[in-house]
Design an enzyme around this catalytic site. Sequence first.
Site, mmCIF file in Angstrom:
data_model
loop_
_atom_site.group_PDB
_atom_site.id
_atom_site.type_symbol
_atom_site.label_atom_id
_atom_site.label_comp_id
_atom_site.label_asym_id
_atom_site.label_seq_id
_atom_site.Cartn_x
_atom_site.Cartn_y
_atom_site.Cartn_z
ATOM 1 N N LYS A 127 -6.512 -29.782 5.753
ATOM 2 C CA LYS A 127 -5.393 -28.853 5.635
ATOM 3 C C LYS A 127 -4.047 -29.595 5.605
ATOM 4 C CE LYS A 127 -7.988 -25.076 6.089
ATOM 5 N NZ LYS A 127 -9.343 -25.653 6.223
HETATM 6 C C1 LIG Z 1 -10.531 -25.150 5.836
HETATM 7 C C2 LIG Z 1 -11.674 -26.076 5.885
HETATM 8 C C3 LIG Z 1 -12.754 -25.972 5.003
HETATM 9 C C4 LIG Z 1 -12.836 -24.863 3.977
HETATM 10 O O1 LIG Z 1 -11.896 -25.027 2.949
HETATM 11 P P1 LIG Z 1 -11.508 -23.768 2.015
HETATM 12 O O2 LIG Z 1 -10.399 -24.269 1.178
HETATM 13 O O3 LIG Z 1 -11.100 -22.673 2.950
HETATM 14 O O4 LIG Z 1 -12.729 -23.426 1.246
HETATM 15 C C5 LIG Z 1 -13.771 -26.908 5.090
HETATM 16 N N1 LIG Z 1 -13.744 -27.885 6.017
HETATM 17 C C6 LIG Z 1 -12.723 -28.018 6.886
HETATM 18 C C7 LIG Z 1 -12.780 -29.089 7.900
HETATM 19 C C8 LIG Z 1 -11.655 -27.130 6.845
HETATM 20 O O5 LIG Z 1 -10.653 -27.271 7.719
#
Ligand SMILES: *Cc1c(COP(=O)(O)O)cnc(C)c1O
Length: 515
Positions: A127
């Site tokens: 993120k």
């Molecule tokens: C948010 C997240 C995901 C999922 O990603 P999306 O873009 O919501 O599909 C997968 N792994 C981790 C560690 C995340 O923080």
Amino acid sequence: MSSALHNLQKKGEITMEVYYSSTRDNSKKITASQAILQGLSADGGLFVPDHIPALSHSMKELAGMSYQETAYEVMKLFLTDFTEEELKTCIARAYDAKFDTDMIAPLVEAEGTYYLELFHGSTIAFKDMALSILPHLMITSAKKNHVENEIVILTATSGDTGKAALAGFANVAGTKIIVFYPKNGVSPIQEKQMVTQKGDNTFVVGIHGNFDDAQTGVKKLFNDKELAAEMAAHGLQFSSANSINIGRLVPQVVYYVYAYAQLLKEGKITEGEKINVVVPTGNFGNILAAFYAKNMGVPIGKLICASNENKVLFDFFQTGDYDRNREFKLTSSPSMDILISSNLERLIYRIAGSDPLKNAAMMKNLSEQGSYQITPEMRGQLSDFYGNFADEQETAERIKEMYENTGYVLDTHTAVASAVYQKYVADTKDETKTVIASTASPFKFTRSVMNAIDPKYDAMGDFELVDELSRIANVAVPKAVEEIRTAPILHDHVCDKTEMKAVVKQFLGIGKEST
Ligand SMILES: *Cc1c(COP(=O)(O)O)cnc(C)c1O
């Protein structure tokens, strides 16, 4: 488009403006900065670009660029109302020493596959790739549009977005941030990271409910006209840091371009050679970014969508039926514990021929019945995608096996992707070189990771486990984890999902205090 125009565009001599419109009503077109400010369209739809721009440099040229330079070359094509200086300033402020490597997103080879490590930012999950730049894009967008109001970022998190958004927006002048997370649905390290967040403009609240409850509640608040009017009277307006914001999606396209360019630079692939991409998926933002990268011209073959036991997307790719009416499971990969993948709406809109009415009808079905069905024609356009899932045991076994084979430690989310990739190869015998999006550091999910390697670790405390992981993986404890060892808890609010509006008003100091 005439081919002469297309060639000029490819050479970067003309940039065609990109405008954004809602997936539920595309009669109104707005600029990128307006879409970033609004977050979600007032009709409940998501903003989508009117076309996906083509890369203006060859992969060979891109292979010579730094992450920051690549980011500029990709983002300028989507955010066409930003000046060069504005965008370069945002990029320089985002991708700096907050990341613990100059590569920003390094590729690590293990078992012949390339793990694109997206967790080197300040909160050690992917993120950070988008949320370290979003506050800068947002503030710049506010200035460009002469917005005087204070921006209130309202966010629902399954664990990682919350902390990354808090870290990005903390003490950013002209903003406040409110984060709702499922009280019993995040890892201990994730929760500690959030409730220790500093900054006078930050608010963190646990809700009794799961991520979908938090996300649905937040969407409701965004569409609450009465609340919007009250806020406006106090010089406040909402925006979103969730992956529904186009300002999150665009920065995520960058690292797929960068990954391909790095493989080319290192001679792992030849120019034009296709690669497959595997993405551990929850809200469908990360994999949609890979799909956009493919549509910009990155030679990507299959987009492999990996789910955990909340396998609503696997079932969707199998049958064309999206059905959230099922038991919500808490897994060891909590950031993927999602039954309503918001960003899928952007893909649905596209395969519906950019028909907002068709898309809106399906989304209405989703909110009223919890399901919708796409047409066979629409299904026919999903051949770029392959979906599968890994259960809890398969995920744990993958972590253990990878560690025993190579010494490399995967986090639980990346392990889901790695296990799904093995299923894909077994199913298809496709040996195309593959990049797996590695979305979190194993230090963020230490207990699950260590228990997978050896159940004896369950007896240890959270931070003892951190030190043990550092020892067995031979990787230093990330700064993000060191910081929270002794940090005081600054947020202890918990509420029911029905109280979210009252809590928001209380934080913002508007209307009646909640009772
Ligand atoms: C948010 C997240 C995901 C999922 O990603 P999306 O873009 O919501 O599909 C997968 N792994 C981790 C560690 C995340 O923080």
